[in-house]
Design a protein around this motif. Sequence first.
Motif, PDB file in Angstrom:
ATOM      1  N   GLY A 801       0.807  -1.208   0.000  1.00 60.91           N
ATOM      2  CA  GLY A 801       0.000   0.000   0.000  1.00 60.91           C
ATOM      3  C   GLY A 801       0.841   1.257   0.000  1.00 60.91           C
ATOM      4  O   GLY A 801       1.699   1.445  -0.869  1.00 60.91           O
ATOM      5  N   LEU A 802       0.622   2.086   1.011  1.00 60.72           N
ATOM      6  CA  LEU A 802       1.272   3.392   1.059  1.00 60.72           C
ATOM      7  C   LEU A 802       2.790   3.288   1.202  1.00 60.72           C
ATOM      8  O   LEU A 802       3.534   4.050   0.597  1.00 60.72           O
ATOM      9  N   ILE A 803       3.244   2.331   2.007  1.00 63.99           N
ATOM     10  CA  ILE A 803       4.689   2.153   2.215  1.00 63.99           C
ATOM     11  C   ILE A 803       5.223   1.160   1.184  1.00 63.99           C
ATOM     12  O   ILE A 803       4.733   0.029   1.099  1.00 63.99           O
ATOM     13  N   PRO A 804       6.223   1.538   0.392  1.00 61.74           N
ATOM     14  CA  PRO A 804       6.741   0.631  -0.644  1.00 61.74           C
ATOM     15  C   PRO A 804       7.355  -0.627  -0.038  1.00 61.74           C
ATOM     16  O   PRO A 804       7.844  -0.612   1.099  1.00 61.74           O
ATOM     17  N   LYS A 805       7.333  -1.712  -0.814  1.00 62.87           N
ATOM     18  CA  LYS A 805       7.919  -2.965  -0.347  1.00 62.87           C
ATOM     19  C   LYS A 805       9.407  -2.806  -0.050  1.00 62.87           C
ATOM     20  O   LYS A 805       9.921  -3.353   0.941  1.00 62.87           O
ATOM     21  N   SER A 806      10.092  -2.039  -0.874  1.00 68.15           N
ATOM     22  CA  SER A 806      11.534  -1.865  -0.672  1.00 68.15           C
ATOM     23  C   SER A 806      11.839  -1.212   0.673  1.00 68.15           C
ATOM     24  O   SER A 806      12.825  -1.544   1.340  1.00 68.15           O
ATOM     25  N   LYS A 807      10.985  -0.264   1.099  1.00 73.86           N
ATOM     26  CA  LYS A 807      11.196   0.405   2.376  1.00 73.86           C
ATOM     27  C   LYS A 807      11.003  -0.571   3.534  1.00 73.86           C
ATOM     28  O   LYS A 807      11.797  -0.581   4.495  1.00 73.86           O
ATOM     29  N   VAL A 808       9.980  -1.423   3.438  1.00 73.15           N
ATOM     30  CA  VAL A 808       9.743  -2.413   4.496  1.00 73.15           C
ATOM     31  C   VAL A 808      10.904  -3.386   4.579  1.00 73.15           C
ATOM     32  O   VAL A 808      11.398  -3.714   5.673  1.00 73.15           O
ATOM     33  N   LEU A 809      11.363  -3.873   3.437  1.00 67.92           N
ATOM     34  CA  LEU A 809      12.487  -4.814   3.427  1.00 67.92           C
ATOM     35  C   LEU A 809      13.751  -4.184   3.981  1.00 67.92           C
ATOM     36  O   LEU A 809      14.544  -4.833   4.669  1.00 67.92           O
ATOM     37  N   GLN A 810      13.940  -2.908   3.683  1.00 68.96           N
ATOM     38  CA  GLN A 810      15.117  -2.214   4.211  1.00 68.96           C
ATOM     39  C   GLN A 810      15.086  -2.155   5.738  1.00 68.96           C
ATOM     40  O   GLN A 810      16.102  -2.392   6.401  1.00 68.96           O
ATOM     41  N   ILE A 811      13.919  -1.871   6.280  1.00 67.34           N
ATOM     42  CA  ILE A 811      13.782  -1.814   7.742  1.00 67.34           C
ATOM     43  C   ILE A 811      14.031  -3.193   8.348  1.00 67.34           C
ATOM     44  O   ILE A 811      14.749  -3.338   9.341  1.00 67.34           O
ATOM     45  N   PHE A 812      13.446  -4.233   7.750  1.00 68.32           N
ATOM     46  CA  PHE A 812      13.591  -5.583   8.293  1.00 68.32           C
ATOM     47  C   PHE A 812      15.041  -6.056   8.218  1.00 68.32           C
ATOM     48  O   PHE A 812      15.553  -6.695   9.155  1.00 68.32           O
ATOM     49  N   GLU A 813      15.708  -5.777   7.125  1.00 66.68           N
ATOM     50  CA  GLU A 813      17.107  -6.196   6.997  1.00 66.68           C
ATOM     51  C   GLU A 813      17.974  -5.508   8.039  1.00 66.68           C
ATOM     52  O   GLU A 813      18.908  -6.102   8.581  1.00 66.68           O
ATOM     53  N   GLU A 814      17.688  -4.252   8.351  1.00 63.55           N
ATOM     54  CA  GLU A 814      18.455  -3.539   9.369  1.00 63.55           C
ATOM     55  C   GLU A 814      18.231  -4.158  10.745  1.00 63.55           C
ATOM     56  O   GLU A 814      19.168  -4.321  11.537  1.00 63.55           O
ATOM     57  N   VAL A 815      16.996  -4.560  11.040  1.00 57.17           N
ATOM     58  CA  VAL A 815      16.704  -5.213  12.317  1.00 57.17           C
ATOM     59  C   VAL A 815      17.419  -6.557  12.386  1.00 57.17           C
ATOM     60  O   VAL A 815      18.005  -6.922  13.423  1.00 57.17           O
ATOM     61  N   GLN A 816      17.372  -7.318  11.298  1.00 59.08           N
ATOM     62  CA  GLN A 816      18.079  -8.608  11.257  1.00 59.08           C
ATOM     63  C   GLN A 816      19.572  -8.419  11.472  1.00 59.08           C
ATOM     64  O   GLN A 816      20.219  -9.202  12.180  1.00 59.08           O
ATOM     65  N   ARG A 817      20.137  -7.390  10.855  1.00 58.79           N
ATOM     66  CA  ARG A 817      21.577  -7.139  10.995  1.00 58.79           C
ATOM     67  C   ARG A 817      21.947  -6.879  12.452  1.00 58.79           C
ATOM     68  O   ARG A 817      22.942  -7.404  12.952  1.00 58.79           O
ATOM     69  N   ARG A 818      21.125  -6.091  13.132  1.00 61.05           N
ATOM     70  CA  ARG A 818      21.407  -5.807  14.533  1.00 61.05           C
ATOM     71  C   ARG A 818      21.318  -7.073  15.380  1.00 61.05           C
ATOM     72  O   ARG A 818      22.109  -7.268  16.307  1.00 61.05           O
ATOM     73  N   HIS A 819      20.341  -7.944  15.061  1.00 60.98           N
ATOM     74  CA  HIS A 819      20.197  -9.183  15.830  1.00 60.98           C
ATOM     75  C   HIS A 819      21.375 -10.110  15.588  1.00 60.98           C
ATOM     76  O   HIS A 819      21.829 -10.793  16.516  1.00 60.98           O
ATOM     77  N   ARG A 820      21.901 -10.174  14.366  1.00 61.37           N
ATOM     78  CA  ARG A 820      23.066 -11.004  14.100  1.00 61.37           C
ATOM     79  C   ARG A 820      24.278 -10.503  14.863  1.00 61.37           C
ATOM     80  O   ARG A 820      25.161 -11.266  15.222  1.00 61.37           O
ATOM     81  N   GLN A 821      24.319  -9.183  15.123  1.00 59.98           N
ATOM     82  CA  GLN A 821      25.432  -8.601  15.868  1.00 59.98           C
ATOM     83  C   GLN A 821      25.184  -8.600  17.368  1.00 59.98           C
ATOM     84  O   GLN A 821      25.947  -8.024  18.133  1.00 59.98           O
ATOM     85  N   GLY A 822      24.070  -9.230  17.784  1.00 55.16           N
ATOM     86  CA  GLY A 822      23.778  -9.318  19.209  1.00 55.16           C
ATOM     87  C   GLY A 822      23.140  -8.079  19.802  1.00 55.16           C
ATOM     88  O   GLY A 822      23.069  -7.949  21.031  1.00 55.16           O
TER      89      GLY A 822
END
Length: 874
Positions: A801-822
């Motif tokens: 919808g209003l938020i593009p898929k690329s923006k959502v994926l970017q946010i999720f990848e950043e969260v995943q990156r932080r979790h991999r780094q503890g």
Amino acid sequence: MAQSGSLHISVGILSIAGGSLLLLVNGYGSTPEKDLVPHTALGILLLITAALLAYSGIRHSLSHGRLFSTLCLTVSALWCGSGLVYILGGQSVIQPTQLRFAFVPGLAAFILALLIIGIAAVVAKKAVLFLIAVGISLASAHQIAGLSAVGFGLYATAANYFLVCLVCLYFGSGRLLSVITHGKVELPGTGVQKKAELKAEQNQGCNDAVSVSLVMNLLSASVLACPLLGVVPELSVGHVPWLWTAGVFQLGMCILFYRGMDMLAATFYGFTSLFAFAEGYSALLSFYSIQPYSPVPFPVVFSVLFFILALFSTQKDLLEGFYQLFFVAYSIALAAQPQGFFQAGTQGVQAAIFVASACMLLITTFNMASSTKIPTGQSCFKALVGRMQSVTLRAHDKELHTPYLGYSKYADAEVLGHASNVLATFAITATVGSQNPLFVLILPWVVMAGGALELLCGAVAFARGKTFESTVFILYGVMWTVWGLTRYGGLYGETRGLNIAVGIITFLVFNILVTAAALFVNVAWFVYAFTFHLILISFVLDAMGSLPYGYDIGVTIIFGLVSFYFFLAHIFNSTFKSPQIPLGNPIIKLTGAGGGAAVCPHLPARKATSVLEIAEIMKNGGICGMPTDTVYVLVAACNRPDAVIKAYKVKKQAEDRPMSMWISSVKQLEPVRHLLSPLLLDFMEAAWPSSISMVIPRGPWMEIFGLGDAAKHIGTPQSIAIRNPDCSVATHLIGLVGPIAVTSANPTGEADTTHHNQVYAKLGNKVDGVLCDGPSPENIASTVVDCTKIETGQIGFFRVGLIPKSKVLQIFEEVQRRHRQGQTNPSFQDDMEQPLTERDISEVGSTEDSGRESENSTPSPPSPEENQVVGNGS
């Protein structure tokens, strides 16, 4: 002062400087034999300058710059009238020998008006405004002298305009320097107003519009009184520009009064604009050697309307009511002799109005500029009514004009609209007979009162969200205008037949629809529309040459009396809470329609008190419509299962489109955080607030929010959609109520609701309240993300919808990156494994937050093609 305020001041000052420079050059370069700038060109340039000045004055009026606005609009009217006279002179409509008679009455009025404004500027300690006002006043005085004695006064006029140019250059340079240096360097007298001064000006209401309107009354009175005093030989075509300038500016001030929530002043100055247009019309006919006569019925009715208005205007102050009585006398003078505006009695009353207007202008501008006020008897009416136990006075504030649907910047215009119908109706009762219809003074009353003013009232009613009233006023306004120009403007002639009747029959068809709609409003409106239908029938019969004797007079008098009843009822009911003049109940009542009084509260979202009121409605089990960062939604408090079930039934929700849950922040999930995935919580924290809905696994944690049996209506047996909207009003409301159940504010299968008026239109009185914020900021729904498998490092999309898929994926990848780094969200690190206590459960039920919604519900699980998955390594 804000940047926009400085811009408006700059436009005003530069316009005054430009107009003064134009007249300065023309004064120095002209000789008695030849003008430097041709009259037509000079007039056009002055009109352009006047338009810029009027823009600046109106815009600054809305910014509460009262005295400056008054000066701009007064000078604008002066140069508008002068420009039109110059154009008439350049086109040889006015002969050179008649220019003096055309200019003197208008210039004399503005000389006095600008001197009074200059006095007010001295009291307010505004040296720049004083010099401008007095400089232009003296220039106008010398212009009269130059017209009286050839060659005298031209240089003196130019010298005064030279002074005005210097002052404007100084002030304009000072303002520019202040803006460039961000207020660090200011020339004396050019500084910005302090907040205390601005607040004091804001509390003065529409005093600038009052002052300008009084100047226009002064102008028209000067033009009418000059023939009586022998200053000019008679009322002529050269006076039309001044009179019609006064009428146009009166209409403009009428709109400002409606914007300032002053219904009585808007009605009064709407009335006085009619006089100005009618006077100008009479002066215009003198060009064709026609001297119209004024029929008796109309001025008598006008005097009654003025008297009632003057009586109710005493609630503002006694002086205002006393001033309006002069116009009662003016109307009676018009009715006393058939010569209308050419008779000595009428002109004598205008001479008295000139003096009264000058006194009122002095008092108004003095009170506007000074902290010491001249008493005008403001509390006398209230004190008198307070002694009457059977009468309750209505408080006059902006809440008085709160419409049924939403909010508005304007006051009610019904009083003027119905009065316009009264005036137009009784004007056409005058018999034309076999004489030329132009000879009978009917055309301006029908076209201006029934046409222009009623169209204005229809526009105001439309701005207030009053669809039925605006439709009626606009339809009737168009009808009065067409009929007035056709029947009394010389276009009708001797032609009779079906060709003319066809157009009137079209209005008949439209009015049938209006009459049918009135059945759902009240009895009075039905009678109102039905009696106007009888008038339209008389128009058709007249066009066909089959009008029975006396029928038209009879039905117009009946409609005029009904309109007068409406006029009296609206002005009375807006003044008193009790007693009330009845308008009756709807003849036909249907669900969600009719009556108006039973409509659920429509409250402006910009007010905190409105959000509190909606919150109380929801806490008591009500369901409400509210704006969001996307479209409007229907909401219910989760801790009120009965409200959730009611919202579900009202929406007629399809089973495959269940409701969703909204929260004001992730902290509202704190009591159940040990039951949710840390990765999910971090994703929520990173993505919200936003137009992203997350579909998460359903679990026993939902019982904590007090949903009870209503939980089955939120989400599916496997999942639930949850969101934290990016809307301050919505989040504030959710903060007050707690988590809410949300669905779109439209029946299933219909388009999304994108305006607060549509909520009630689509759902009727099943809604208990609506927060109003105008049109939706976005017409696109939220993005729905599948987070049911987030623990595997995968998310999918049910809907982009209003938020593009690329923006959502970017946010999720950043969260995943932080979790991999503890790195996890510190808000959820401590006590992550603590069991849920009874205290936690009790706190959830009373959690108060704020919120705002968008569309509906949790969608059904996606097909494999729809579910686009992102892995850990993405």
